[in-house]
Design a protein around this motif. Structure first.
Motif, PDB file in Angstrom:
ATOM      1  N   THR A 363       0.840  -1.202   0.000  1.00  0.00           N
ATOM      2  CA  THR A 363       0.000   0.000   0.000  1.00  0.00           C
ATOM      3  C   THR A 363       0.870   1.245   0.000  1.00  0.00           C
ATOM      4  O   THR A 363       2.086   1.174   0.182  1.00  0.00           O
ATOM      5  N   GLN A 364       0.232   2.387  -0.166  1.00  0.00           N
ATOM      6  CA  GLN A 364       0.973   3.652  -0.236  1.00  0.00           C
ATOM      7  C   GLN A 364       1.641   4.016   1.081  1.00  0.00           C
ATOM      8  O   GLN A 364       2.595   4.777   1.113  1.00  0.00           O
ATOM      9  N   GLY A 365       1.112   3.470   2.185  1.00  0.00           N
ATOM     10  CA  GLY A 365       1.654   3.828   3.492  1.00  0.00           C
ATOM     11  C   GLY A 365       1.186   5.196   3.958  1.00  0.00           C
ATOM     12  O   GLY A 365       1.693   5.737   4.934  1.00  0.00           O
ATOM     13  N   LYS A 366       0.210   5.752   3.241  1.00  0.00           N
ATOM     14  CA  LYS A 366      -0.362   7.053   3.605  1.00  0.00           C
ATOM     15  C   LYS A 366      -1.844   6.846   3.897  1.00  0.00           C
ATOM     16  O   LYS A 366      -2.690   6.943   3.016  1.00  0.00           O
ATOM     17  N   ALA A 367      -2.115   6.515   5.160  1.00  0.00           N
ATOM     18  CA  ALA A 367      -3.489   6.209   5.542  1.00  0.00           C
ATOM     19  C   ALA A 367      -4.336   7.482   5.572  1.00  0.00           C
ATOM     20  O   ALA A 367      -3.857   8.561   5.929  1.00  0.00           O
ATOM     21  N   ASN A 368      -5.589   7.322   5.212  1.00  0.00           N
ATOM     22  CA  ASN A 368      -6.546   8.429   5.246  1.00  0.00           C
ATOM     23  C   ASN A 368      -7.841   7.947   5.883  1.00  0.00           C
ATOM     24  O   ASN A 368      -8.340   6.855   5.564  1.00  0.00           O
ATOM     25  N   VAL A 369      -8.369   8.749   6.797  1.00  0.00           N
ATOM     26  CA  VAL A 369      -9.651   8.412   7.413  1.00  0.00           C
ATOM     27  C   VAL A 369     -10.755   8.678   6.399  1.00  0.00           C
ATOM     28  O   VAL A 369     -10.916   9.801   5.921  1.00  0.00           O
ATOM     29  N   SER A 370     -11.475   7.626   6.050  1.00  0.00           N
ATOM     30  CA  SER A 370     -12.532   7.774   5.048  1.00  0.00           C
ATOM     31  C   SER A 370     -13.910   7.932   5.672  1.00  0.00           C
ATOM     32  O   SER A 370     -14.836   8.454   5.040  1.00  0.00           O
ATOM     33  N   VAL A 371     -14.075   7.485   6.926  1.00  0.00           N
ATOM     34  CA  VAL A 371     -15.375   7.578   7.582  1.00  0.00           C
ATOM     35  C   VAL A 371     -15.175   7.580   9.095  1.00  0.00           C
ATOM     36  O   VAL A 371     -14.240   6.975   9.625  1.00  0.00           O
ATOM     37  N   ALA A 372     -16.024   8.327   9.777  1.00  0.00           N
ATOM     38  CA  ALA A 372     -16.017   8.340  11.245  1.00  0.00           C
ATOM     39  C   ALA A 372     -17.468   8.267  11.707  1.00  0.00           C
ATOM     40  O   ALA A 372     -18.293   9.109  11.352  1.00  0.00           O
ATOM     41  N   LYS A 373     -17.775   7.240  12.504  1.00  0.00           N
ATOM     42  CA  LYS A 373     -19.153   7.047  12.953  1.00  0.00           C
ATOM     43  C   LYS A 373     -19.188   6.976  14.471  1.00  0.00           C
ATOM     44  O   LYS A 373     -18.433   6.232  15.094  1.00  0.00           O
ATOM     45  N   VAL A 374     -20.095   7.785  15.055  1.00  0.00           N
ATOM     46  CA  VAL A 374     -20.232   7.837  16.512  1.00  0.00           C
ATOM     47  C   VAL A 374     -21.423   6.976  16.926  1.00  0.00           C
ATOM     48  O   VAL A 374     -22.517   7.084  16.348  1.00  0.00           O
ATOM     49  N   PHE A 375     -21.198   6.100  17.923  1.00  0.00           N
ATOM     50  CA  PHE A 375     -22.254   5.198  18.374  1.00  0.00           C
ATOM     51  C   PHE A 375     -22.807   5.596  19.748  1.00  0.00           C
ATOM     52  O   PHE A 375     -23.711   4.961  20.264  1.00  0.00           O
ATOM     53  N   ALA A 376     -22.243   6.616  20.350  1.00  0.00           N
ATOM     54  CA  ALA A 376     -22.732   7.095  21.650  1.00  0.00           C
ATOM     55  C   ALA A 376     -23.330   8.487  21.456  1.00  0.00           C
ATOM     56  O   ALA A 376     -23.189   9.112  20.403  1.00  0.00           O
ATOM     57  N   GLY A 377     -23.975   8.977  22.467  1.00  0.00           N
ATOM     58  CA  GLY A 377     -24.591  10.295  22.369  1.00  0.00           C
ATOM     59  C   GLY A 377     -23.575  11.394  22.520  1.00  0.00           C
ATOM     60  O   GLY A 377     -23.631  12.189  23.469  1.00  0.00           O
ATOM     61  N   MET A 378     -22.640  11.459  21.601  1.00  0.00           N
ATOM     62  CA  MET A 378     -21.545  12.427  21.667  1.00  0.00           C
ATOM     63  C   MET A 378     -21.467  13.187  20.353  1.00  0.00           C
ATOM     64  O   MET A 378     -21.715  12.636  19.274  1.00  0.00           O
ATOM     65  N   ASP A 379     -21.148  14.479  20.471  1.00  0.00           N
ATOM     66  CA  ASP A 379     -20.984  15.298  19.276  1.00  0.00           C
ATOM     67  C   ASP A 379     -19.821  14.771  18.439  1.00  0.00           C
ATOM     68  O   ASP A 379     -18.791  14.343  18.980  1.00  0.00           O
ATOM     69  N   ARG A 380     -19.975  14.808  17.141  1.00  0.00           N
ATOM     70  CA  ARG A 380     -18.942  14.280  16.242  1.00  0.00           C
ATOM     71  C   ARG A 380     -17.606  14.997  16.426  1.00  0.00           C
ATOM     72  O   ARG A 380     -16.538  14.382  16.482  1.00  0.00           O
TER      73      ARG A 380
END
Length: 701
Positions: A363-380
């Motif tokens: 792989t490129q070795g350059k990770a990128n966050v593609s999605v972030a999902k919150v499962f608790a009652g917390m602001d993103r």
């Protein structure tokens, strides 16, 4: 040497056609003719002054209990010289004058030294790679002098040898970068092809690393020198190539063994030749018309014997491997593939398995966050701030990807980011992150710390399960979905409760699948080993075409995976980034550190692939195969030469075909055989590495 050989040639070839001079040579001076006195004097200088090196080397070899080419040369020339002296003295005492062979001794030494000179010229060409690398370092540099407040007050041209770590250097467009360093100001494209083999210029901006000796193209750069002198990447490359060229391949032991029994065998054959021809002559087995003018059976037999000693060439055997290794290491360096030595070359051409690390290799070795999902009652935003605070102290590539994603979310509208704001985003803003305490990184699992009295965990399933945190069906389904799409799921828990998941993607290198297919065509089995989970690992492996996958392997466990493939005696190559993969690189028969010029990579790996390109794995293996095909050809030629030449020199063909090799001709043939082996090795300089579009067409002979 030529100054003494020329008058000998003149006396033997030219003077007989000049009556006046020839009459002077035939003038008797004491017991001998003037011609004999002059030849004796000139050849004595050639034999014992110019040829002194052969006696010294022969005596040294015999003291060490070994024999070499110098022993054969010393024996052959001494036999010819001593016989000629004895013939002169015998003629003076008895009046029966026999033909002398002073010219033979002189010409033997002439041709042998000429052969060695041509070998040196040819060998010198194999070191062109080192010469080119040495010439890369610029002689001078522009030093930026600063005051106590860090402001530039003066620019001074200094010798490159005077550069010190932490100096600030100015690099103008079109000039060479004088030392390894970090860009502190400016932006430009840099040509690194002379060091890495990468043909396309590389963009260098603030905080980018640069390599000394590379060429700055367009803009002005200020660099902070980090490594100078022998510590630079260029110096390490030069040392590595020099060491490799001096090393012996295991196959060389075969040549050394053959040479150790070759010389005694040749001496024995020479003595046998002398006895056979002399005995046959004494018994009248051949007519006296075969004898040279004023010669006898002993002289006739001696000439065959000397030819056998001289024409035999262990030099060709001895040169077959080292010259090819020298050329191959130089060719590899020119293509950005650094080879540690002949043993590495020999093992690489027998590789059966190539084990790839995933991250940073396939792989490129350059990770990128593609999605972030919150499962608790917390602001993103609060969720991302918490995760970023926990990962701020980690050096893991995934941690950096999470931090970058969180910064962008908090401070920027990503659609409006420019190069300038991107650089600003890489600086932490005071008060943005929470204070984290009791931070600890758990290898292969994740990190944990305390934030505002709460225990925060960021990592994979194993980390949360071992910490007793429940993973709900909803979260598990989401993570599985990420993993099946070749993304890594990062789970986040706070105070014992799972609060969210991040999906991190690391895109494959564009050439990965083609290189994997190329290895298969070469009969090599590719394997992938990773610390990532099984679903992500299988998804990545499927995309590149690898069937054998080992997932959820800790860094220390990668070496065990390597050993598992070595159990049946298979030769295993490991391809990794050269840092966390160093135990596996060291355990493998052939370690290849890809895209790394670090001390750790050079220490652990057998091959250092300077470009971050998987094509060089193919190049390394293909070059080793081509090199050892050439070495085997050299051995076949050297052995065939001796098998054919020795019987001819012994006079086997003389009774039937009248073919006879005078000793001086035998010496010329011997020198030619050594030079031809060196030239054969030099053909490796024409090597061209397989291109990406032709890898699938590789045919392994």
């Amino acid at each position: 040497m030529h100054l003494f050989q020329i008058p000998l040639f003149f006396m033997g070839v030219i003077c007989p056609h000049i009556p006046f001079i020839y009459s002077l040579l035939l003038w008797r001076c004491g017991p001998f003719l003037m011609d004999d006195w002059l030849k004796w004097a000139l050849v004595s200088v050639i034999q014992f002054v110019i040829g002194k090196r052969f006696y010294i080397a022969a005596i040294r070899a015999l003291r060490n209990g070994s024999t070499n080419m110098d022993v054969l040369v010393a024996l052959g020339t001494t036999a010819s010289y001593v016989y000629s002296v004895c013939a002169l003295l015998y003629g003076a005492l008895t009046g029966f004058w026999s033909t002398t062979y002073f010219e033979t001794s002189a010409m033997l030494i002439t041709f042998v030294l000429l052969g060695k000179y041509l070998e040196c010229l040819a060998k010198g060409k194999t070191s062109d790679a080192i010469k080119k690398l040495v010439e890369l370092t610029p002689p001078t540099a522009l030093l930026v002098v600063k005051d106590k407040d860090g402001r530039s007050i003066e620019e001074r041209e200094i010798d490159s040898l005077l550069i010190q770590p932490s100096d600030t250097l100015k690099v103008l467009p079109g000039t060479k970068i004088p030392a390894d360093g970090i860009v502190t100001w400016g932006s430009s494209y840099v040509n690194e092809s002379m060091v890495t083999g990468e043909s396309l210029p590389v963009l260098k901006e603030i905080n980018a690393s640069v390599i000394g000796g590379t060429i700055n193209f367009h803009g002005v750069l200020h660099i902070h020198a980090t490594k100078v002198g022998s510590d630079t990447v260029l110096s390490q490359i030069i040392n590595l190539v020099e060491t490799a060229q001096m090393s012996k391949a295991p196959i060389q032991k075969f040549a050394d063994y053959v040479a150790s029994i070759f010389v005694p065998t040749i001496v024995a054959l020479s003595i046998l030749t002398l006895l056979c021809w002399y005995t046959a002559g004494a018994l009248g087995a051949y007519p006296d018309e075969w004898l040279p003018e004023n010669g006898n059976h002993f002289v006739f037999a001696l000439m065959f014997s000397i030819s056998v000693v001289v024409i035999a060439c262990p030099c060709a055997l001895g040169l077959a491997t080292p010259t090819a290794v020298m050329v191959a290491t130089g060719v590899g360096a020119n293509n950005g593939v650094l080879i540690k030595g002949g043993d590495s070359l020999e093992r690489a051409q027998m590789v059966k398995y190539v084990i790839f690390d995933k991250t940073g290799t396939l792989t490129q070795g350059k990770a990128n966050v593609s999605v972030a999902k919150v499962f608790a009652g917390m602001d993103r935003g609060e969720f991302l701030k918490l995760v970023a605070s926990a990962e701020a102290s980690s050096e893991h590539p995934l941690a950096k990807a999470i931090l970058q994603y969180a910064r962008h979310f908090h401070f920027f509208d990503e659609s409006s980011l420019t190069n300038g704001s991107q650089n600003d985003a890489n600086e932490l803003k005071p008060g943005w992150l929470y204070d984290a305490s009791d931070f600890s990184a758990i290898p292969g699992k994740g990190v944990q710390c305390i934030i505002d009295g709460q225990r925060v965990l960021v990592g994979n399933r194993k980390l949360l399960v071992e910490s007793g945190i429940n993973i709900s069906t909803e979260v598990e389904s989401f993570v599985v979905e990420l993993e099946e799409s070749a993304k890594t799921g990062i789970l986040v828990a706070c105070d014992g409760i799972l609060i969210g998941v991040l999906g991190v993607a690391d895109s494959l290198k564009r050439e990965a699948s083609v290189v994997i297919e190329g290895l298969k065509k070469m009969g090599i089995t590719p394997v992938m080993v990773t610390g990532d989970n099984w679903r992500t690992a299988r998804a990545v492996a499927k995309e590149v075409g690898i069937q054998d996958v080992r997932a959820e392997v800790m860094p220390a466990g990668k070496a065990d995976v390597v050993r598992s493939f070595q159990k049946d005696g298979s030769i295993v190559a490991m391809v990794g980034d050269g840092i966390n993969d160093s135990p596996a690189l060291a355990a493998a028969d052939v370690g290849m550190a890809i895209g790394a010029g670090t001390d750790i990579a050079i220490e652990a790996a057998n091959y250092v692939l300077m470009r971050d390109n998987l094509e060089d794995v193919i190049t390394a293996i293909d070059l080793s195969k081509k090199t050892f095909s050439r070495i085997r050809l050299n051995y076949v030629f050297a052995m065939a030469y001796n098998i054919i030449a020795v019987p001819v020199a012994a006079g086997v063909l003389f009774p039937s075909l009248g073919i006879k090799l005078p000793p001086w001709v035998a010496g010329a043939c011997m020198a030619l055989s050594s030079v031809s082996v060196v030239c054969s090795s030099l053909l490796l300089r024409r090597y061209r590495k397989p291109r990406l579009t032709t890898i699938l067409e590789i045919v392994v002979n």
